[in-house]
Design a protein around this motif. Structure first.
Motif, short mmCIF file in Angstrom:
data_model
loop_
_atom_site.label_atom_id
_atom_site.label_comp_id
_atom_site.label_asym_id
_atom_site.label_seq_id
_atom_site.Cartn_x
_atom_site.Cartn_y
_atom_site.Cartn_z
N LYS A 71 24.11 -67.05 -41.69
CA LYS A 71 22.86 -67.53 -41.45
C LYS A 71 22.42 -68.95 -42.24
N LEU A 72 22.82 -69.09 -43.37
CA LEU A 72 22.48 -69.97 -44.13
C LEU A 72 23.28 -71.42 -43.78
N THR A 73 24.39 -71.17 -43.10
CA THR A 73 25.16 -72.16 -42.82
C THR A 73 24.37 -72.78 -41.13
N LYS A 74 24.17 -72.08 -40.67
CA LYS A 74 23.42 -72.35 -39.50
C LYS A 74 22.16 -73.04 -39.70
N GLN A 75 21.23 -72.65 -40.70
CA GLN A 75 20.27 -73.43 -41.18
C GLN A 75 20.46 -74.69 -41.54
N CYS A 80 20.33 -80.35 -40.87
CA CYS A 80 20.81 -81.63 -40.82
C CYS A 80 20.99 -82.45 -39.47
N VAL A 81 20.83 -81.89 -38.38
CA VAL A 81 20.64 -82.25 -37.12
C VAL A 81 19.14 -82.77 -36.87
N ALA A 82 18.26 -81.96 -37.38
CA ALA A 82 16.89 -82.18 -37.37
C ALA A 82 16.43 -83.59 -37.81
N GLY A 83 17.23 -83.63 -39.18
CA GLY A 83 17.09 -84.72 -40.13
C GLY A 83 17.45 -85.90 -39.37
N CYS A 86 15.12 -87.12 -36.62
CA CYS A 86 13.86 -87.73 -37.16
C CYS A 86 14.23 -89.14 -37.54
N PHE A 87 15.40 -89.34 -38.30
CA PHE A 87 15.88 -90.82 -38.68
C PHE A 87 15.96 -91.62 -37.43
N LEU A 88 16.56 -91.11 -36.51
CA LEU A 88 16.73 -91.95 -35.20
C LEU A 88 15.33 -92.23 -34.54
N GLY A 89 14.40 -91.32 -34.44
CA GLY A 89 13.08 -91.51 -34.13
C GLY A 89 12.52 -92.57 -34.94
N LEU A 90 12.43 -92.64 -36.10
CA LEU A 90 12.00 -93.55 -37.12
C LEU A 90 12.48 -94.92 -36.94
N LEU A 91 13.72 -95.10 -36.41
CA LEU A 91 14.21 -96.50 -35.92
C LEU A 91 13.71 -96.94 -34.75
N VAL A 92 13.57 -95.91 -33.86
CA VAL A 92 13.24 -96.53 -32.65
C VAL A 92 11.64 -96.82 -32.85
N MET A 93 10.91 -96.04 -33.34
CA MET A 93 9.26 -96.60 -33.74
C MET A 93 9.41 -97.83 -34.42
N GLU A 94 10.36 -97.94 -35.42
CA GLU A 94 10.30 -99.19 -36.09
C GLU A 94 10.74 -100.60 -35.43
N SER A 95 11.59 -100.45 -34.51
CA SER A 95 11.91 -101.42 -33.50
C SER A 95 10.74 -101.83 -32.87
N ARG A 96 10.21 -100.86 -32.03
CA ARG A 96 8.74 -100.90 -31.31
C ARG A 96 7.70 -101.71 -32.03
#
Length: 189
Positions: A71-75, A80-83, A86-96
């Motif tokens: 369970k800990l490995t899944k979390q 990591c995927v969520a992070g 989020c980082f990708l979303g921040l990059l897109v928002m910064e470009s806009r």
């Protein structure tokens, strides 16, 4: 052309079931107890494969091990995927945001240009309607002249019903007041 029918050319021991031995656990003394790291249990499955070599078929069994993800490995993976998302979303928002900043800067520069044009037009307008230019136009183009003091006559209405007309002529106070007012307005306008 010679055909080899024997199995001497092939090492078939690679296809035989193999057993992987796990190392034996060493027992530690009970006086010093350290926390033991939990490892996901291994699951062993038998996989059967049919192999045919030079017309001979043989069934090969081998053991496959797979590790269960705890369970800990899944979390950790989900975090990591969520992070990353989020980082990708921040990059897109910064470009806009950068694109919008460029648009704002171009509009502000257009506003500055138009404000400068407005100042220039106001200066041009004020130079065209200055009193010196109006007097010059009236005198030179329209042929107008300034009135002299002897050409100006004043009306004094403080003495009652008497009206003074040019040349010191007086009109009697007996007439109707409405006629006097009409004459006065006719004279003025």
């Amino acid at each position: 052309m010679a055909t080899y029918r024997s199995s001497a050319a092939y090492d078939l021991s690679l296809f035989e079931p193999q057993v992987i031995e796990q190392p034996k656990k060493v027992q530690k003394s009970t006086t010093t107890a350290k926390p033991v790291k939990k490892v996901a249990p291994k699951v062993q499955k038998k996989i059967t494969t049919a192999v045919e070599v030079n017309g001979m078929s043989q069934t090969v069994e081998r053991k496959a091990t797979s590790v269960k993800v705890n369970k800990l490995t899944k979390q950790l993976i989900l975090t990591c995927v969520a992070g990353c998302l989020c980082f990708l979303g921040l990059l897109v928002m910064e470009s806009r945001i950068n694109a919008l900043d460029k648009q704002i800067a171009s509009v502000e520069s257009k506003i500055d240009i138009e404000e400068g044009e407005a100042v220039r037009l106001n200066a041009e307008l004020s130079s065209k309607i200055s009193s010196d230019k109006i007097e010059n136009y009236a005198e030179n183009v329209l042929g107008m002249v300034k009135a002299e003091n002897y050409q100006i006559s004043y009306i004094d209405l403080s003495e009652g019903d008497e009206i003074v007309v040019s040349g010191d002529k007086t009109v009697g106070g007996q007439e109707d007041i409405s006629k006097k007012i009409k004459q006065l307005f006719a004279y003025i306008f």
